[in-house]
Design an enzyme around this catalytic site. Structure first.
Site, PDB file in Angstrom:
ATOM      1  N   ASP A  89       0.862  -1.187   0.000  1.00 13.65           N
ATOM      2  CA  ASP A  89       0.000   0.000   0.000  1.00 13.65           C
ATOM      3  C   ASP A  89       0.896   1.234   0.000  1.00 13.65           C
ATOM      4  OD1 ASP A  89      -1.959  -1.920   0.337  1.00 13.65           O
ATOM      5  OD2 ASP A  89      -2.989  -0.868   1.964  1.00 13.65           O
ATOM      6  N   LYS A 151      -6.820   3.374  -3.016  1.00 11.15           N
ATOM      7  CA  LYS A 151      -7.177   3.319  -1.595  1.00 11.15           C
ATOM      8  C   LYS A 151      -7.427   4.729  -1.097  1.00 11.15           C
ATOM      9  CE  LYS A 151      -5.017   2.061   2.851  1.00 11.15           C
ATOM     10  NZ  LYS A 151      -3.857   1.373   3.475  1.00 11.15           N
ATOM     11  N   LYS A 180     -10.085   0.269  -2.156  1.00  8.27           N
ATOM     12  CA  LYS A 180      -9.960  -0.011  -0.727  1.00  8.27           C
ATOM     13  C   LYS A 180     -10.405   1.195   0.079  1.00  8.27           C
ATOM     14  CE  LYS A 180      -6.632  -1.267   2.905  1.00  8.27           C
ATOM     15  NZ  LYS A 180      -5.277  -1.810   3.194  1.00  8.27           N
TER      16      LYS A 180
END
Length: 220
Positions: A89, A151, A180
């Site tokens: 991430d 995300k 996400k």
């Protein structure tokens, strides 16, 4: 719906102790979450602790500010994968996006994608700092750079995921990428609402409480 497999069971606090990480891993094994998300220093430990399960090890790169150079992010990515990370991430260069330097934003993401090999890359856009137009642009750049997910948030800035942001991100990337939602899910109903808005993964420290139908403390 197996909501557990939407959850990245998360502990990214800088003062996290080993016993807290061990508790996170134990919960991940018990509830069979999609992944645990931990800081890079815990990746090797997490990998060993999850042997024999299909729970992935997720870690963060350029976290939480996104202001390191692309070369540093690429190095972090390679080392994390060597240590056992399955998913990365990464945080975008928010300042570059705000300055209109879209080429740098894209190349920064691409550097991590290329360093990741066949591992999953999620691009944290830090939506709470962006206009809707900037959110659209950076999601398009992440898609162009070959990332797997976009995300919403680090959980360390001014806000977490919102339904509106998740919906906008899903509309922007279509069905080709994951979305996400990180931060903002404190109950089963919250998590379900994010999924219905288009999230395919939820980053939260409250995964156990969510699955138990309880209301979690905190906001990540």
């Amino acid at each position: 719906m197996k909501l557990n497999k939407y959850i990245d069971h998360t502990l990214l606090k800088q003062d996290a102790k080993k016993k807290q990480i061990d508790s996170l891993l134990s919960e991940a094994r018990e509830y069979d979450f999609a992944s645990v998300c931990v800081n890079p220093t815990w990746v090797e430990h997490a990998k060993k602790g999850l042997e024999g399960t299909d729970v992935k090890v997720c870690t963060v790169v350029g976290f939480p500010l996104g202001a390191t150079t692309s070369a540093v992010k690429a190095f972090e990515t390679k080392e994390a994968i060597q240590n056992g990370a399955d998913e990365i991430d990464m945080v975008i260069n928010v300042g570059a996006l705000k300055s209109g330097n879209l080429a740098l934003v894209e190349s920064d993401i691409r550097a991590v994608v290329e360093a990741s090999g066949d591992k999953l890359v999620k691009v944290i856009i830090e939506a709470c700092l962006l206009t809707d137009q900037e959110k659209i642009v950076v999601c398009q750049l992440a898609q162009k750079a070959g990332a797997d997910f976009v995300k919403t948030s680090t959980g360390f800035s001014t806000g977490g995921a919102t339904i509106a942001d998740v919906r906008l991100m899903r509309e922007t990337v279509g069905s080709d990428m994951g979305v996400k939602a990180a931060g903002g899910a404190r109950s089963y109903a919250d998590a379900l609402a994010f999924v219905e808005a288009g999230a395919t993964r939820i980053g939260t420290s409250a995964g156990v409480a969510i699955l138990k139908g309880e209301l979690a403390d905190g906001d990540y």
